[in-house]
Design a protein around this motif. Sequence first.
Motif, mmCIF file in Angstrom:
data_model
loop_
_atom_site.group_PDB
_atom_site.id
_atom_site.type_symbol
_atom_site.label_atom_id
_atom_site.label_comp_id
_atom_site.label_asym_id
_atom_site.label_seq_id
_atom_site.Cartn_x
_atom_site.Cartn_y
_atom_site.Cartn_z
ATOM 1 N N LYS A 1 0.813 -1.219 0.000
ATOM 2 C CA LYS A 1 0.000 0.000 0.000
ATOM 3 C C LYS A 1 0.849 1.272 0.000
ATOM 4 C CE LYS A 1 -4.514 -1.561 1.313
ATOM 5 N NZ LYS A 1 -5.790 -1.125 1.913
ATOM 6 N N GLN A 2 1.928 1.305 0.749
ATOM 7 C CA GLN A 2 2.750 2.515 0.771
ATOM 8 C C GLN A 2 3.368 2.775 -0.595
ATOM 9 O OE1 GLN A 2 3.060 4.723 3.472
ATOM 10 N NE2 GLN A 2 3.944 6.004 1.871
ATOM 11 N N LEU A 3 3.760 1.719 -1.268
ATOM 12 C CA LEU A 3 4.329 1.867 -2.607
ATOM 13 C C LEU A 3 3.277 2.399 -3.581
ATOM 14 C CD1 LEU A 3 6.675 -0.686 -4.335
ATOM 15 C CD2 LEU A 3 4.809 0.358 -5.602
ATOM 16 N N VAL A 4 2.064 1.863 -3.498
ATOM 17 C CA VAL A 4 0.968 2.348 -4.353
ATOM 18 C C VAL A 4 0.714 3.824 -4.092
ATOM 19 C CG1 VAL A 4 -1.512 2.168 -4.827
ATOM 20 C CG2 VAL A 4 -0.131 0.087 -4.575
ATOM 21 N N LEU A 5 0.693 4.209 -2.828
ATOM 22 C CA LEU A 5 0.436 5.601 -2.457
ATOM 23 C C LEU A 5 1.505 6.530 -3.018
ATOM 24 C CD1 LEU A 5 -1.145 7.726 -0.886
ATOM 25 C CD2 LEU A 5 0.152 7.087 1.153
ATOM 26 N N ASN A 6 2.771 6.174 -2.841
ATOM 27 C CA ASN A 6 3.843 7.035 -3.337
ATOM 28 C C ASN A 6 3.820 7.149 -4.858
ATOM 29 O OD1 ASN A 6 4.817 7.583 -0.762
ATOM 30 N ND2 ASN A 6 6.266 5.885 -0.792
ATOM 31 N N ARG A 7 3.519 6.044 -5.520
ATOM 32 C CA ARG A 7 3.460 6.084 -6.980
ATOM 33 C C ARG A 7 2.264 6.899 -7.455
ATOM 34 N NH1 ARG A 7 5.714 1.390 -10.928
ATOM 35 N NH2 ARG A 7 5.568 2.611 -12.846
ATOM 36 N N ALA A 8 1.199 6.906 -6.673
ATOM 37 C CA ALA A 8 0.006 7.673 -7.049
ATOM 38 C C ALA A 8 0.285 9.171 -7.116
ATOM 39 C CB ALA A 8 -1.128 7.397 -6.065
ATOM 40 N N LEU A 9 1.304 9.633 -6.389
ATOM 41 C CA LEU A 9 1.659 11.057 -6.425
ATOM 42 C C LEU A 9 2.051 11.516 -7.822
ATOM 43 C CD1 LEU A 9 3.797 11.735 -3.216
ATOM 44 C CD2 LEU A 9 1.586 12.745 -3.785
ATOM 45 N N THR A 10 2.510 10.586 -8.651
ATOM 46 C CA THR A 10 2.879 10.924 -10.022
ATOM 47 C C THR A 10 1.675 11.445 -10.801
ATOM 48 O OG1 THR A 10 4.543 9.165 -9.993
ATOM 49 C CG2 THR A 10 3.931 10.039 -12.147
ATOM 50 N N TYR A 11 0.506 10.948 -10.453
ATOM 51 C CA TYR A 11 -0.708 11.287 -11.187
ATOM 52 C C TYR A 11 -1.607 12.244 -10.412
ATOM 53 C CZ TYR A 11 0.786 7.098 -13.705
ATOM 54 O OH TYR A 11 1.520 6.172 -14.406
ATOM 55 N N GLU A 12 -1.510 12.240 -9.100
ATOM 56 C CA GLU A 12 -2.357 13.072 -8.237
ATOM 57 C C GLU A 12 -1.439 13.660 -7.167
ATOM 58 O OE1 GLU A 12 -6.379 14.275 -7.011
ATOM 59 O OE2 GLU A 12 -6.005 12.752 -8.523
ATOM 60 N N ASN A 13 -1.098 14.941 -7.318
ATOM 61 C CA ASN A 13 -0.007 15.484 -6.501
ATOM 62 C C ASN A 13 -0.430 16.021 -5.142
ATOM 63 O OD1 ASN A 13 -1.319 17.741 -7.415
ATOM 64 N ND2 ASN A 13 0.495 18.754 -8.242
ATOM 65 N N HIS A 14 -1.659 15.736 -4.715
ATOM 66 C CA HIS A 14 -2.085 16.089 -3.362
ATOM 67 C C HIS A 14 -2.497 14.808 -2.638
ATOM 68 C CE1 HIS A 14 -3.066 19.855 -5.719
ATOM 69 N NE2 HIS A 14 -2.129 20.254 -4.880
ATOM 70 N N PRO A 15 -2.066 14.621 -1.399
ATOM 71 C CA PRO A 15 -2.304 13.341 -0.716
ATOM 72 C C PRO A 15 -3.647 13.210 -0.024
ATOM 73 C CG PRO A 15 -0.970 14.741 0.690
ATOM 74 C CD PRO A 15 -1.201 15.513 -0.597
ATOM 75 N N ASP A 16 -4.463 14.274 -0.002
ATOM 76 C CA ASP A 16 -5.668 14.248 0.826
ATOM 77 C C ASP A 16 -6.709 13.243 0.357
ATOM 78 O OD1 ASP A 16 -5.853 15.909 -1.398
ATOM 79 O OD2 ASP A 16 -7.231 17.318 -0.475
ATOM 80 N N ASN A 17 -6.790 12.988 -0.952
ATOM 81 C CA ASN A 17 -7.738 11.999 -1.471
ATOM 82 C C ASN A 17 -7.108 10.625 -1.683
ATOM 83 O OD1 ASN A 17 -10.481 12.956 -1.862
ATOM 84 N ND2 ASN A 17 -9.666 14.420 -3.330
ATOM 85 N N ILE A 18 -5.899 10.590 -2.213
ATOM 86 C CA ILE A 18 -5.303 9.291 -2.519
ATOM 87 C C ILE A 18 -4.982 8.496 -1.255
ATOM 88 C CG2 ILE A 18 -4.417 9.898 -4.801
ATOM 89 C CD1 ILE A 18 -1.683 10.400 -3.545
#
Length: 297
Positions: free
Chosen positions: A113-130
Amino acid sequence: MRILIPATSANLGPGFDSLGLSLGLFNEVSITKQSILSISVKGEGENRANVKKNNTFVNIFNDVFLSLTGENENFKFAFDNKIPFSRGLGSSSSVVVGAIAAAYHMAGFRVEKQLVLNRALTYENHPDNITPAVFGGFTASIVVKNEVHTQKAEILDSIKAVVVIPDKPMSTNESRSKLPKKISLKDAVSNLSCSSFLSACFMNKDYDNLKYAAYDRIHEYLRMKTLPELFKVRDVAYENGALMSTLSGSGSSFLNIAYRDSSSKLARTLALKFPNFRILELEFDNNGFKIEPKSKK
């Protein structure tokens, strides 16, 4: 495989771009390897041609799958969408998180899950939703050197969400463009104080005091002005037992939190007062995305 990704509500008033929580409303995607690409959509977006022709989930999935395997494969994607588009309930974040997690699983990798979250920043640069889409619950997040650092609190089943979904969408990019470039020290301190107190309330399961923390002085008023009925939604919610009432993400949905024994009454009252709006009474989700083997029929 089958993956379920929850809706999310972000900002939560003063926690701009940092606070969020996960709702019991899910997009579901079934994926099967096959010889040709196939995409079907049911639910939200099923009548939009671009959802099939240029599907963001499929595009991200293919990018990540190729980066992991070095191969281009074809898959059948069957979408059952429950999260409304452009209503501030994390539909875009669910796509990003779901596509990345699914690509790792279909490529034969362990889905961390942490890896998925960090990679998601590439597409969604704010962490509040992801972040809540990944971990579930209430999350407070910061980004340090392209990594998301999160504190999570599970949400007790003594409270429920009553979500008001207007019949008009709000564009995140458009609403963000209206935000002030500078804010006063007084407004900054107010938001810092409220977001800190709100976080402590969720961490300590002190839901009675949420009403003192859910005040924003940076973005809500400017966004709500484009749909003035939302001010009345908030007033009615607080008059009828809401513990907290805030714009969900950039809108246009409004998140209300109430104790379980009063949530149905609040939902009925809001439905009566706002007949043109959709009202959903939802559980909270403490798990984030969930991958399951595809059921055999």
